[in-house]
Design a protein around this motif. Structure first.
Motif, PDB file in Angstrom:
ATOM      1  N   LYS A 213       3.927  -2.301   5.997  1.00  0.00           N
ATOM      2  CA  LYS A 213       5.264  -2.440   6.574  1.00  0.00           C
ATOM      3  C   LYS A 213       6.070  -3.514   5.834  1.00  0.00           C
ATOM      4  O   LYS A 213       7.242  -3.312   5.495  1.00  0.00           O
ATOM      5  CB  LYS A 213       5.155  -2.781   8.058  1.00  0.00           C
TER       6      LYS A 213
ATOM      7  N   LYS B 190       0.289  -3.840   8.723  1.00  0.00           N
ATOM      8  CA  LYS B 190       1.311  -4.890   8.623  1.00  0.00           C
ATOM      9  C   LYS B 190       1.697  -5.132   7.168  1.00  0.00           C
ATOM     10  O   LYS B 190       2.865  -5.330   6.844  1.00  0.00           O
ATOM     11  CB  LYS B 190       0.804  -6.192   9.238  1.00  0.00           C
ATOM     12  N   GLN B 191       0.705  -5.119   6.286  1.00  0.00           N
ATOM     13  CA  GLN B 191       0.967  -5.339   4.863  1.00  0.00           C
ATOM     14  C   GLN B 191       1.818  -4.206   4.295  1.00  0.00           C
ATOM     15  O   GLN B 191       2.738  -4.443   3.512  1.00  0.00           O
ATOM     16  CB  GLN B 191      -0.352  -5.444   4.105  1.00  0.00           C
TER      17      GLN B 191
END
Length: 79
Positions: free
Chosen positions: A36, A33-34
Motif C-alpha cells: 500500500k 502495508k508495504q
C-alpha cells in the motif's frame, strides 16, 4: 528433558506447525502495508520487494501445510 529438546519437539508437532502457519500468515499484514505504501509513493523498487516477500510467505505457508499433512498421515487414529 531439557527445554531445548521440548522446543524442538514442539516445532515438529501439529500445534507447533499451526502456530508457525499463523505467525507466517501474520507477516502478510506487513507485506500488505508495504504494498500500500509503495503504491501510494509510486516506488517500484519497494513494490518489487513486497512482491518477493509475499511470494516467500506463500511458499513458507505451502511448506508448513505440506508438513501438517505429513504429520496427519502419521496419525494412527486417522487411518
Amino acid at each position: 528433558m531439557s527445554a531445548l529438546t521440548k522446543a524442538k519437539s514442539f516445532k515438529k508437532s501439529k500445534a507447533g506447525t499451526y502456530l508457525s502457519i499463523g505467525t507466517t500468515a501474520f507477516g502478510a499484514l506487513g507485506v500488505a502495508k508495504q504494498i500500500k505504501a509503495a503504491r501510494s509513493e509510486h516506488d517500484t523498487l519497494r513494490l518489487i520487494d513486497a512482491a518477493i516477500t509475499g511470494a516467500a510467505i506463500v511458499t513458507g505457508i505451502a511448506l508448513l501445510v505440506r508438513e501438517l499433512k505429513r504429520l496427519g498421515d502419521d496419525d494412527v487414529l486417522l487411518g
